[in-house]
Scaffold this motif. Structure first.
Motif, mmCIF file in Angstrom:
data_model
loop_
_atom_site.group_PDB
_atom_site.id
_atom_site.type_symbol
_atom_site.label_atom_id
_atom_site.label_comp_id
_atom_site.label_asym_id
_atom_site.label_seq_id
_atom_site.Cartn_x
_atom_site.Cartn_y
_atom_site.Cartn_z
ATOM 1 N N GLN A 73 1.186 0.082 45.228
ATOM 2 C CA GLN A 73 0.348 -1.088 45.501
ATOM 3 C C GLN A 73 -1.104 -0.669 45.734
ATOM 4 O OE1 GLN A 73 1.188 -3.250 49.181
ATOM 5 N NE2 GLN A 73 0.874 -5.177 48.093
ATOM 6 N N SER A 76 -2.792 0.419 42.468
ATOM 7 C CA SER A 76 -3.074 -0.729 41.593
ATOM 8 C C SER A 76 -4.309 -1.482 42.081
ATOM 9 C CB SER A 76 -1.868 -1.661 41.532
ATOM 10 O OG SER A 76 -1.677 -2.375 42.743
ATOM 11 N N PHE A 77 -4.514 -1.513 43.389
ATOM 12 C CA PHE A 77 -5.690 -2.164 43.965
ATOM 13 C C PHE A 77 -6.966 -1.462 43.487
ATOM 14 C CE2 PHE A 77 -8.704 -3.269 47.319
ATOM 15 C CZ PHE A 77 -8.441 -4.611 47.509
ATOM 16 N N ASN A 80 -7.519 -1.989 39.683
ATOM 17 C CA ASN A 80 -8.025 -3.337 39.447
ATOM 18 C C ASN A 80 -9.541 -3.403 39.638
ATOM 19 O OD1 ASN A 80 -7.597 -6.357 39.174
ATOM 20 N ND2 ASN A 80 -8.505 -6.273 41.210
ATOM 21 N N LYS A 113 -1.114 -6.584 40.928
ATOM 22 C CA LYS A 113 -2.572 -6.597 40.838
ATOM 23 C C LYS A 113 -3.075 -6.317 39.421
ATOM 24 C CE LYS A 113 -6.147 -7.141 43.616
ATOM 25 N NZ LYS A 113 -6.329 -8.358 44.426
#
Length: 349
Positions: A73, A76-77, A80, A113
């Motif tokens: 997670q 992916s943040f 992004n 994301k």
């Protein structure tokens, strides 16, 4: 001529700045290409063939599913955000390293994301004893690979020394052929001077790949990216890769290193001993330079330095916020900051 080139770059900069991203103007196309060392993206399963025991529930890092999912997670943040200020799609192409296998990359690209980008994966297992590999993520609406191959880095003086392969992906970036070489050169374990010969050999392999591509097309568009474990000023890069710090010094068979000026300004991608190194680099061939923006040309380079990526307290305040450090789980991102370049071209009227 110099004034004309400057004017073109000013116009492009105005488009990028005022619109937030160039596509909104319908006059300039943008492609962001980045690289990110994901710092030990391991699953929780023990693979007897590699040294991954520490990244298991019973290992010294107590690496469990909860930590693994948080790691995905967090990464992916960051992905992004990478390149998002110039393109709503972020990086069209992203080189990665320190991934255990294809499955962890598949898990990463499914994260909420970035799932809508539909990143595809180029990955080939390396013989590295820790089991870490390099890879490439790409959005098919921007890039379509035609050839994917892997080049092993073999040390004739020590055949037992196993390290990462160099991944080469050639394909079409919105109709233009480019080749990408993704690397993770040998570390500085044992000291910079003692280990330098390994990175020189890695640079020689990279140079061999580049020369082979030039033999097929002397105007080839080539991007070499990776965690090189050396700075832009080290001879593995300057002498053996033949990467120049100034565009005016780049000849047809050489590379341009846009990271050099960032390094001279004190910017880096990882901190060690209260000093910054810029190991994560993106280098470009001669064909990406010049003022003919009818094809993709290099526009700018950046290190992503969002505040959330840094430690805010303690001994390592100001360092990149890691997943683990000193035997403690920090729930961070990576010990490296990601980098990216922006390519631009004019849309044919």
């Amino acid at each position: 001529m110099a004034k004309i080139k400057l004017l073109i770059r000013v116009i492009i900069f105005m488009f990028l700045s005022t619109s937030g991203f160039a596509q909104a103007n319908k006059q300039i196309e943008v492609a962001c290409i980045g690289f990110y060392n994901l710092e030990n993206l391991f699953d929780t399963i023990d693979n007897p063939a590699v040294r991954d025991t520490e990244f298991t529930p019973m290992g010294r890092k107590n690496w469990d599913s909860k930590k693994y999912m948080e790691k995905l997670q967090n990464l992916s943040f960051v992905i992004n955000d990478l390149g998002a200020e110039t393109s709503p799609d972020g990086c069209a192409i992203l080189g990665i390293c320190e991934v255990e296998n294809r499955k962890v990359v598949e898990d990463l690209v499914k994260e909420k994301k970035i799932a809508n980008r539909n990143y595809q994966i180029a990955h080939i297992d390396s013989p590295d004893k820790r089991g870490i590999d390099v890879g490439l993520l790409y959005q098919e609406k921007y890039f379509k690979p035609a050839h994917i191959r892997s080049h092993p880095l073999i040390f004739k003086d020590n055949l037992d020394y196993k390290t990462r392969n160099q991944l080469v992906v050639t394909g079409s970036l919105l109709g233009e052929e480019i080749s990408l070489i993704v690397c993770h050169w040998p570390s500085r374990f044992g000291g910079q001077a003692a280990s330098e010969i390994r990175r020189i050999q890695a640079a020689k392999l990279g140079r061999h790949i580049i020369d082979s591509l030039f033999k097929v097309n002397h105007q080839a568009k080539i991007i070499l990216m990776g965690d090189l474990n050396d700075d832009p000023v080290n001879k593995s890069i300057k002498q053996y890769l033949q990467a120049k710090s100034k565009t005016t010094k780049v000849k047809a068979n050489m590379l341009y290193n846009p990271m050099y000026d960032l390094y001279k300004k004190g910017l880096g991608t990882l901190a060690w001993g209260d000093a910054w190194n810029l190991f994560d680099q993106v280098l470009l061939s001669y064909a990406f330079l010049g003022s003919d923006y009818t094809t993709f040309k290099y526009f700018k380079v950046a290190v992503l330095r969002k505040p959330y990526l840094f430690q805010t307290a303690g001994r390592y305040k100001g360092y990149p916020k890691r997943t683990t450090a000193g035997g403690k789980y920090l729930g961070g991102y990576s010990d490296h900051l990601p980098v990216y370049i922006t390519l631009v071209r004019k849309v044919a009227s």
